[in-house]
Design a protein around this motif. Structure first.
Motif, PDB file in Angstrom:
ATOM      1  N   TRP A 115     108.927  30.973  96.064  1.00  0.00           N
ATOM      2  CA  TRP A 115     107.739  31.820  96.024  1.00  0.00           C
ATOM      3  C   TRP A 115     107.192  31.940  94.607  1.00  0.00           C
ATOM      4  O   TRP A 115     105.973  31.852  94.400  1.00  0.00           O
ATOM      5  N   ASP A 116     108.057  32.113  93.638  1.00  0.00           N
ATOM      6  CA  ASP A 116     107.598  32.223  92.260  1.00  0.00           C
ATOM      7  C   ASP A 116     106.873  30.958  91.814  1.00  0.00           C
ATOM      8  O   ASP A 116     105.896  31.013  91.057  1.00  0.00           O
ATOM      9  N   ALA A 117     107.328  29.806  92.291  1.00  0.00           N
ATOM     10  CA  ALA A 117     106.685  28.542  91.923  1.00  0.00           C
ATOM     11  C   ALA A 117     105.337  28.378  92.601  1.00  0.00           C
ATOM     12  O   ALA A 117     104.351  27.997  91.957  1.00  0.00           O
ATOM     13  N   VAL A 118     105.253  28.654  93.909  1.00  0.00           N
ATOM     14  CA  VAL A 118     104.027  28.345  94.645  1.00  0.00           C
ATOM     15  C   VAL A 118     102.902  29.334  94.357  1.00  0.00           C
ATOM     16  O   VAL A 118     101.726  29.001  94.499  1.00  0.00           O
ATOM     17  N   VAL A 316     105.279  21.864  94.116  1.00  0.00           N
ATOM     18  CA  VAL A 316     106.377  22.667  93.584  1.00  0.00           C
ATOM     19  C   VAL A 316     107.095  23.407  94.706  1.00  0.00           C
ATOM     20  O   VAL A 316     106.508  23.649  95.762  1.00  0.00           O
ATOM     21  N   PRO A 317     108.380  23.742  94.436  1.00  0.00           N
ATOM     22  CA  PRO A 317     109.227  23.397  93.289  1.00  0.00           C
ATOM     23  C   PRO A 317     109.452  21.879  93.212  1.00  0.00           C
ATOM     24  O   PRO A 317     109.649  21.228  94.238  1.00  0.00           O
ATOM     25  N   ALA A 318     109.426  21.341  92.010  1.00  0.00           N
ATOM     26  CA  ALA A 318     109.497  19.897  91.819  1.00  0.00           C
ATOM     27  C   ALA A 318     110.912  19.456  91.474  1.00  0.00           C
ATOM     28  O   ALA A 318     111.688  20.226  90.916  1.00  0.00           O
ATOM     29  N   PRO A 319     111.248  18.198  91.790  1.00  0.00           N
ATOM     30  CA  PRO A 319     112.549  17.655  91.362  1.00  0.00           C
ATOM     31  C   PRO A 319     112.652  17.611  89.843  1.00  0.00           C
ATOM     32  O   PRO A 319     111.644  17.703  89.133  1.00  0.00           O
ATOM     33  N   ALA A 320     113.856  17.441  89.354  1.00  0.00           N
ATOM     34  CA  ALA A 320     114.079  17.430  87.913  1.00  0.00           C
ATOM     35  C   ALA A 320     113.620  16.131  87.253  1.00  0.00           C
ATOM     36  O   ALA A 320     113.366  16.101  86.053  1.00  0.00           O
ATOM     37  N   SER A 321     113.514  15.051  88.008  1.00  0.00           N
ATOM     38  CA  SER A 321     113.161  13.754  87.428  1.00  0.00           C
ATOM     39  C   SER A 321     111.725  13.763  86.924  1.00  0.00           C
ATOM     40  O   SER A 321     110.901  14.563  87.375  1.00  0.00           O
ATOM     41  N   PRO A 322     111.385  12.881  85.970  1.00  0.00           N
ATOM     42  CA  PRO A 322     110.017  12.841  85.443  1.00  0.00           C
ATOM     43  C   PRO A 322     109.000  12.582  86.547  1.00  0.00           C
ATOM     44  O   PRO A 322     109.265  11.860  87.508  1.00  0.00           O
ATOM     45  N   TYR A 323     107.822  13.200  86.383  1.00  0.00           N
ATOM     46  CA  TYR A 323     106.726  12.887  87.296  1.00  0.00           C
ATOM     47  C   TYR A 323     105.941  11.730  86.700  1.00  0.00           C
ATOM     48  O   TYR A 323     105.543  11.745  85.536  1.00  0.00           O
ATOM     49  N   PHE A 324     105.715  10.705  87.493  1.00  0.00           N
ATOM     50  CA  PHE A 324     104.978   9.535  87.048  1.00  0.00           C
ATOM     51  C   PHE A 324     104.035   9.115  88.164  1.00  0.00           C
ATOM     52  O   PHE A 324     104.268   9.393  89.351  1.00  0.00           O
TER      53      PHE A 324
END
Length: 431
Positions: A115-118, A316-324
């Motif tokens: 909820w905090d993320a969205v 979000v919430p997004a994975p830890a890996s870089p977004y590309f």
């Protein structure tokens, strides 16, 4: 507004998009540098949205020296209100085996990292931002008092047995009078359905959110069908809460859509499955994976303008890996004529250091049942490093039924394994 997370869905909103319909006013179109096509313009940001640019549903980039070359299309603000402090009321029917779990889900949604993320960054023109959501209010309807077949309409004032039922709950004191922060979540039991403007739950949509008025107070409600995810024969709690979280996020950011919407869009290729924050992340096509788990429940990822503007994974919430990803330089929507070739400049982006990643392009019009093979598609490079430029060349061989969809697909191996991100481009027929 409506959710369908099951495979092989039909998207209605993009048909309106391709025909030129949009929920927001648009600026005059501008011609791209190559002269071949028309890329759509942008509107100014609304007052009070605390940095979220209003692109009028057209997903052009912010202009000026502060523009982030890695930014992604933002959800535009249409001027309507949000639910600043959602108070979630969970309505279930006695005999529902998921009843206790769904009540627990409604009680804890507002205390989650999900909820905090969205909710972050979604504010109205008066600088009211979505805050914590509260739960704890439950109504258990006796099975013999529940109507198994109800109707609804997305136009206020049109006949709706469901709205009449909800109003009666307030009139009879079964629920306390609503406020502008009330969000009633109705969980249908198996064998029950609601048909809203021709679409029935579990047959055209899995869930939806809507609004109505009681004693002059406009309040939002969500309806969640007891549907299978298409992979299992029976409904599951995980799928039910995934669908419900989609509607909770959308109801908070866009509760009243007749006539004024808040955070909503019907004008960009990113609005493939609908024009609200949940729609932009509801499928592996747009978010991979589209769901997260927290404290024993499954939630759907949701679109974040804050993350999009910063060039991070917008779901979000997004994975830890870089977004590309690979980003079209001049926007996502273009017009063509039959026989025309079009070259679209691209840029590889990443929010963290990353080696070269694989890039492919494909026509994906048949994702929406409108046929394929009306387009020749080619890329100037098969692997790109962040910051590197490339081009996408497309030729329209024959007239499509309505529009053509092209998907850029970027693939890399990260700490999270093989990760795929996609970027849609919409090609419509020039009038």
């Amino acid at each position: 507004m409506k959710t369908n997370l099951r495979p092989f869905r039909t998207a209605l909103s993009i048909l309106s998009l391709a025909a030129g319909a949009t929920a927001c006013a648009s600026e005059p179109a501008t011609t791209a540098a190559n002269g071949d096509t028309t890329a759509v313009g942008q509107n100014p940001a609304p007052a009070g949205d605390q940095g979220a640019a209003n692109n009028g549903g057209k997903s052009a980039e912010p202009t000026g020296p502060a523009a982030n070359p890695q930014s992604l299309p933002e959800m535009p603000y249409g001027g309507g209100r949000i639910i600043a402090d959602p108070s979630i009321v969970t309505v279930t029917v006695d005999g529902d085996p998921m009843q206790a779990d769904l009540e627990a889900f409604g009680d804890m949604v507002g205390t989650t990292a999900w909820w905090d993320a969205v909710r972050a960054g979604y504010c109205d023109a008066q600088h009211n931002c979505i805050g914590k959501a509260t739960g704890g209010a439950h109504l258990r309807v006796p099975a013999n008092a529940w109507q198994t077949s109800l109707t609804d309409s997305f136009t206020e004032g049109e006949p709706s047995t469901l709205k009449a039922y909800l109003v009666n709950l307030f009139t009879t004191g079964q629920l306390p009078a609503p406020t502008v922060n009330t969000l009633v979540m109705v969980y249908l039991p198996e064998g029950s359905s609601v048909t809203a403007d021709g679409d029935a739950t579990c047959d055209g949509m899995d869930a939806y959110h809507n609004w109505t008025t009681y004693q002059g107070v406009q309040f939002a409600f969500g309806v969640v069908g007891r549907c299978s995810d298409g992979k299992t024969t029976a409904p599951t709690l995980n799928f039910t809460t995934e669908v419900a979280s989609h509607e909770i996020a959308e109801a908070a950011t866009n509760p009243i859509f007749d006539p004024n919407e808040a955070w909503s869009s019907r004008g960009d290729a990113w609005d493939l499955f609908g024009g609200e924050v949940g729609d932009r992340c509801q499928d592996d096509f747009m978010a991979s994976p589209p769901r997260v788990s927290e404290r024993g429940f499954v939630f759907q990822r949701s679109y974040s303008n804050t993350a999009a503007k910063a060039g991070h994974d917008p779901c979000v919430p997004a994975p830890a890996s870089p977004y590309f990803n690979v980003k079209p330089r001049d926007g996502n929507n273009y017009e063509m004529t039959v026989g025309q070739s079009l070259t679209i400049p691209l840029t590889a982006i990443s929010d963290a250091p990353l080696s070269a990643f694989k890039v492919t392009a494909k026509e994906a019009t048949n994702t929406f049942g409108l046929g394929d093979n009306v387009l020749d598609v080619s890329l100037s490079a098969g692997h790109l490093t962040p910051g590197q430029a490339a081009t996408l060349t497309v030729k329209l061989k024959s007239r499509p039924k309505r529009y053509v969809l092209v998907v850029l697909e970027s693939t890399a191996t990260t700490a999270d394994g093989t990760v795929v991100h996609e970027w849609p481009i919409l090609l419509s027929i020039k009038k």
